[in-house]
Design a protein around this motif. Structure first.
Motif, PDB file in Angstrom:
ATOM      1  N   LYS A 173       1.673  -1.135   0.334  1.00 54.43           N
ATOM      2  CA  LYS A 173       0.402  -0.054   0.046  1.00 54.43           C
ATOM      3  C   LYS A 173       1.197   1.123  -0.052  1.00 54.43           C
ATOM      4  O   LYS A 173       1.377   1.555   1.100  1.00 54.43           O
ATOM      5  CB  LYS A 173      -1.229  -0.262   1.128  1.00 54.43           C
ATOM      6  CG  LYS A 173      -2.057  -1.501   1.456  1.00 54.43           C
ATOM      7  CD  LYS A 173      -2.845  -0.767   2.843  1.00 54.43           C
ATOM      8  CE  LYS A 173      -4.050  -1.978   2.304  1.00 54.43           C
ATOM      9  NZ  LYS A 173      -4.639  -1.801   3.395  1.00 54.43           N
ATOM     10  N   ASN A 175       0.425   4.304   0.830  1.00 53.12           N
ATOM     11  CA  ASN A 175       0.521   5.325   1.794  1.00 53.12           C
ATOM     12  C   ASN A 175       1.916   6.283   2.504  1.00 53.12           C
ATOM     13  O   ASN A 175       1.166   7.156   2.516  1.00 53.12           O
ATOM     14  CB  ASN A 175      -0.015   4.789   2.645  1.00 53.12           C
ATOM     15  CG  ASN A 175      -0.084   3.469   3.614  1.00 53.12           C
ATOM     16  OD1 ASN A 175       1.628   3.361   2.972  1.00 53.12           O
ATOM     17  ND2 ASN A 175      -0.546   2.854   4.296  1.00 53.12           N
ATOM     18  N   THR A 176       3.293   5.777   1.983  1.00 54.84           N
ATOM     19  CA  THR A 176       4.098   6.925   2.153  1.00 54.84           C
ATOM     20  C   THR A 176       5.287   6.800   1.689  1.00 54.84           C
ATOM     21  O   THR A 176       4.751   6.064   0.243  1.00 54.84           O
ATOM     22  CB  THR A 176       5.014   6.245   4.278  1.00 54.84           C
ATOM     23  OG1 THR A 176       5.212   5.591   3.917  1.00 54.84           O
ATOM     24  CG2 THR A 176       3.560   5.999   4.492  1.00 54.84           C
ATOM     25  N   ALA A 246       1.925   9.396  -2.605  1.00 54.28           N
ATOM     26  CA  ALA A 246       2.434   8.686  -1.470  1.00 54.28           C
ATOM     27  C   ALA A 246       0.666   9.545  -1.075  1.00 54.28           C
ATOM     28  O   ALA A 246      -0.449   9.004  -0.658  1.00 54.28           O
ATOM     29  CB  ALA A 246       2.532   8.200   0.179  1.00 54.28           C
ATOM     30  N   ARG A 250      -3.393   7.812  -0.618  1.00 52.63           N
ATOM     31  CA  ARG A 250      -4.065   8.304   0.488  1.00 52.63           C
ATOM     32  C   ARG A 250      -5.956   9.149   0.290  1.00 52.63           C
ATOM     33  O   ARG A 250      -6.809   8.907   1.107  1.00 52.63           O
ATOM     34  CB  ARG A 250      -3.379   9.325   1.390  1.00 52.63           C
ATOM     35  CG  ARG A 250      -2.217   8.957   2.065  1.00 52.63           C
ATOM     36  CD  ARG A 250      -1.855   9.564   3.243  1.00 52.63           C
ATOM     37  NE  ARG A 250      -1.565  10.798   3.359  1.00 52.63           N
ATOM     38  CZ  ARG A 250      -0.195  10.990   2.863  1.00 52.63           C
ATOM     39  NH1 ARG A 250       1.355   9.558   2.664  1.00 52.63           N
ATOM     40  NH2 ARG A 250       0.536  12.024   2.017  1.00 52.63           N
TER      41      ARG A 250
END
Length: 383
Positions: A173, A175-176, A246, A250
């Motif tokens: 994922k 997300n960062t 990222a 999100r």
């Protein structure tokens, strides 16, 4: 989603991420390189791989070795004389030795058996067989390959379909920024395995590209707009924007993953162009173009081909990448809403949204680089 953009042979190609279904497109691009200096050589490129121009060669300093210094012979010293009695004695002794040697030689000749020891078979020193004279060095000059031939008749178009490499989309994922890098690092080997056989069948050496996240001061690839991914031929580096990716994930979820996948496939298309020398020949053609419209058209041919090559990979690996159903709809939407219309400066250097879909759509279905010869297409298809 504006695709990657050629700036010059020493500057990166850039790409703005695709506008997501709920996000308007936006991109930033630089100016094209200046045309070659008047009077510059227009010799076509040759060889399997072309990198830059010739380097100056010269002597940095005079040689430290000096020629021998010849001078007059040294003066002779005083001669030492011998006493006269000694000289006389030496003369007498010499005459006696001479007579003795003559007598002994006569006796030896008188007893020499010329049958048992024939003089016709003397002992001689064996010499080496004379070597044949060296053949003159012949320099074979390779037939030059004009830029137009390289981009229009490249072996890439005859290498066949890109095969599926049983590669699933990474489960990471993104997300960062760190997670986005892991996502790209997991997807890159799939691109390497898919393209390596094609590059070799086309008659070129395969080299995997490097992949990094954008960072200030990264050498030849520095100074590009902050919101784009890009490919830098100097070092063969794909640079991705993990921080913005990222943030997009999100906010948009699966649509951002499709955009990330498509962006990496596009930038890898530039690496394919680099390996097959299409990149440097297209840069050369653009540099020699005499008008701005001609330069922009060459840029569009180059960028639309990268989008097309990205579509080839995605289509070949459609099942593994789960590009079906709603995810396929997302990819089609992003591709159809990508182009110069979304460039705030309205610069026509990547191709219109119509042209983007005209090339990427059929390539997705064919999975064959033969669908990507933008350099022979009429101008209306690379608008």
């Amino acid at each position: 989603m504006s695709k990657a953009k050629p700036v010059s042979a020493d500057e990166p190609t850039q790409r703005k991420g695709a506008p997501l279904p709920t996000e308007p497109g936006q991109a930033g691009f630089g100016a094209p390189p200046p045309a070659p200096l008047p009077g510059a050589s227009s010799a076509p490129l040759t060889g399997a791989r072309q990198r830059g121009g010739s380097r100056p060669v010269g002597w940095s300093s005079p040689s430290a070795r000096q020629a021998p210094q010849f001078t007059a012979p040294p003066p002779e010293g005083p001669k030492r004389g011998l006493p006269k009695p000694v000289l006389v004695s030496a003369a007498v002794a010499g005459m006696v030795a001479l007579v003795t040697a003559a007598v002994l030689g006569y006796r030896a000749m008188d007893t020499f058996d010329t049958v048992a020891n024939p003089l016709a078979n003397p002992s001689v020193k064996q010499t080496e067989v004379p070597m044949a004279p060296p053949q003159p060095t012949v320099t074979v000059t390779a037939t030059p390959v004009p830029d137009a031939v390289r981009v229009q008749q490249n072996g890439l178009y005859k290498a066949g379909k890109v095969a599926a490499v049983s590669c699933a989309e990474p489960k990471v994922k993104p997300n960062t920024e760190v997670a986005a890098l892991r996502y790209y690092q997991a997807l890159l080997p799939c691109l390497n395995r898919a393209w390596a056989p094609i590059i070799r069948k086309a008659g070129y050496e395969f080299r995997p590209p490097k992949l990094v996240l954008f960072a200030k001061g990264q050498g030849a690839c520095a100074g590009v707009p902050r919101d784009v991914a890009f490919y830098c031929d100097d070092g063969e580096v794909i640079t991705m924007r993990g921080d913005l990716d990222a943030q997009s994930f999100r906010q948009y979820g699966d649509a951002a993953r499709i955009d990330m996948m498509d962006t990496l496939a596009h930038e890898y298309g530039h690496h394919v162009q680099q390996l097959t020398n299409i990149l440097i020949s297209s840069f050369s053609r653009k540099g020699w173009a005499t008008t701005e419209p001609a330069k922009l058209e060459e840029s569009r041919r180059f960028e639309l081909q990268a989008s097309c090559l990205g579509g080839v990979f995605l289509g070949a690996n459609q099942a593994g990448l789960r590009l079906t159903g709603n995810r396929l709809d997302l990819w089609e939407y992003q591709t159809q809403h990508s182009g110069d219309e979304y460039n705030p400066d309205k610069k026509r250097d990547h191709g219109s949204r119509k042209s983007q879909w005209l090339w990427a759509g059929p390539a997705f279905k064919s999975a064959n680089p033969a669908s990507c010869n933008t350099f022979t297409a009429p101008a209306a298809k690379v608008s």
